[in-house]
Design a protein around this motif. Structure first.
Motif, PDB file in Angstrom:
ATOM      1  N   GLY A 113       5.988 -57.490 -35.378  1.00  0.00           N
ATOM      2  CA  GLY A 113       6.582 -57.088 -36.642  1.00  0.00           C
ATOM      3  C   GLY A 113       5.733 -57.467 -37.838  1.00  0.00           C
ATOM      4  O   GLY A 113       5.543 -56.674 -38.761  1.00  0.00           O
ATOM      5  N   LEU A 117       3.816 -54.969 -40.581  1.00  0.00           N
ATOM      6  CA  LEU A 117       4.516 -55.031 -41.869  1.00  0.00           C
ATOM      7  C   LEU A 117       3.812 -54.234 -42.978  1.00  0.00           C
ATOM      8  O   LEU A 117       4.476 -53.483 -43.704  1.00  0.00           O
ATOM      9  N   SER A 171       4.651 -50.565 -42.563  1.00  0.00           N
ATOM     10  CA  SER A 171       6.041 -50.129 -42.657  1.00  0.00           C
ATOM     11  C   SER A 171       6.655 -50.280 -44.049  1.00  0.00           C
ATOM     12  O   SER A 171       7.474 -49.454 -44.467  1.00  0.00           O
ATOM     13  N   THR A 201      10.052 -53.874 -38.271  1.00  0.00           N
ATOM     14  CA  THR A 201      10.275 -54.573 -39.543  1.00  0.00           C
ATOM     15  C   THR A 201      11.757 -54.861 -39.757  1.00  0.00           C
ATOM     16  O   THR A 201      12.127 -55.938 -40.241  1.00  0.00           O
TER      17      THR A 201
END
Length: 299
Positions: A52, A56, A59, A196
């Motif tokens: 994630g 990041l 996203s 995310t």
């Protein structure tokens, strides 16, 4: 000139295929290394955190353009496509070899077909049904193989294999959701945004409800184990998805899906290299699973 271009595209496609098979097939040995220090929950949560955080920057700019329905669906994708399977695979490998986990993972394409037929009005063909049946026989064999007695009975089942099958079902649900509800978004964006959206949950769980921080500071080998999990998250989840989508562009979806048959081979090789033992019944079950997946998905 056109032949040279076609030859170059084919070479790229095969290169991506081999790289992806190595990456995804190595995921199970990385989970095994992480479990040498961390609990299944810590392995699963840190895998999501690593993936994630890496995605990041990709996203965040896209979040503002989403409506509430898309965000809701993307949270679902994040949960069933990444979050829950990460925990299930880690839990399974506390009592299941990395080699066999990789083989069970090959059932994912058949779960895509089965869940699509059950919940998304997709058609299941005779070929799909035959593949499911053959692979099911292979799974039964793998579930009941016992050292010293060959193929045993249902009382000898290793129930931890069902964690892997449940993870495959999650993947099957996830891919159907993406297919039918996210026509307007690209796969890489879907994965990046969905990770995310579940990242806060993984962070809260990891640092509030586990001993991850304590182990990193005080347990010997924890930093190395965390490194393996970070590789699993960044390379095995984030970068691998980007590579897969590039491969689909230079080849075909059918060619790209053939990575499914190579992943178990890589997982088995890693397992044998690491000292895991497979019995004759295991090889029979492995052959049935891979053959069933091939039958159910061939063109």
């Amino acid at each position: 000139m056109s032949r040279d271009i076609q030859s170059e595209s084919a070479l790229k496609a095969w290169g991506f295929l081999v790289i992806l098979a190595l990456i995804w097939g190595s995921s199970f040995i990385l989970i095994k290394r992480g479990l040498e220090v961390f609990s299944p929950g810590e392995v699963g949560a840190f895998r999501i955190v690593a993936a994630g955080l890496f995605l990041l920057p990709l996203s965040l700019p896209k979040l503002k353009n989403l409506n509430k329905k898309q965000i809701k669906n993307l949270i679902t994708v994040g949960m069933v496509g990444s979050f829950i399977p990460a925990f299930l695979f880690a839990k399974a490998q506390t009592q299941l070899s990395s080699a066999l986990t990789g083989v069970f993972n090959a059932m994912t394409p058949l779960f895509v077909v089965l869940i699509g037929a059950l919940f998304f009005n997709s058609k299941i063909t005779k070929k799909n049904a035959l593949g499911l049946f053959i692979a099911f026989i292979g799974v039964v064999i793998l579930l009941t193989v016992k050292e010293g007695v060959g193929i045993g009975s249902f009382t000898d089942i290793n129930a931890y294999a069902f964690f892997v099958l449940l993870a495959c079902a999650c993947y099957g649900l996830n891919l159907n959701i993406i297919k039918f509800r996210f026509v307007e978004l690209k796969p890489v964006a879907i994965t990046a945004i969905s990770l995310t959206l579940v990242l806060p949950l993984a962070l809260i769980y990891l640092f509030s409800y586990t001993q991850f921080s304590f182990k990193i500071l005080h347990v010997e080998g924890a930093v190395m184990a965390a490194g393996y999990i970070a590789i699993l998250g960044v390379v095995g989840t984030a970068l691998a998805l980007i590579l897969f989508n590039v491969m689909v562009k230079v080849a075909t979806p059918v060619f790209a899906s053939s990575v499914t048959y190579l992943i178990p081979i890589v997982a088995i090789m890693w397992g044998l290299f690491d000292g895991e033992q497979l019995l004759a019944g295991h090889y029979l079950g492995i052959a049935a699973v891979i053959f069933g997946v091939w039958v159910g998905n061939r063109r």
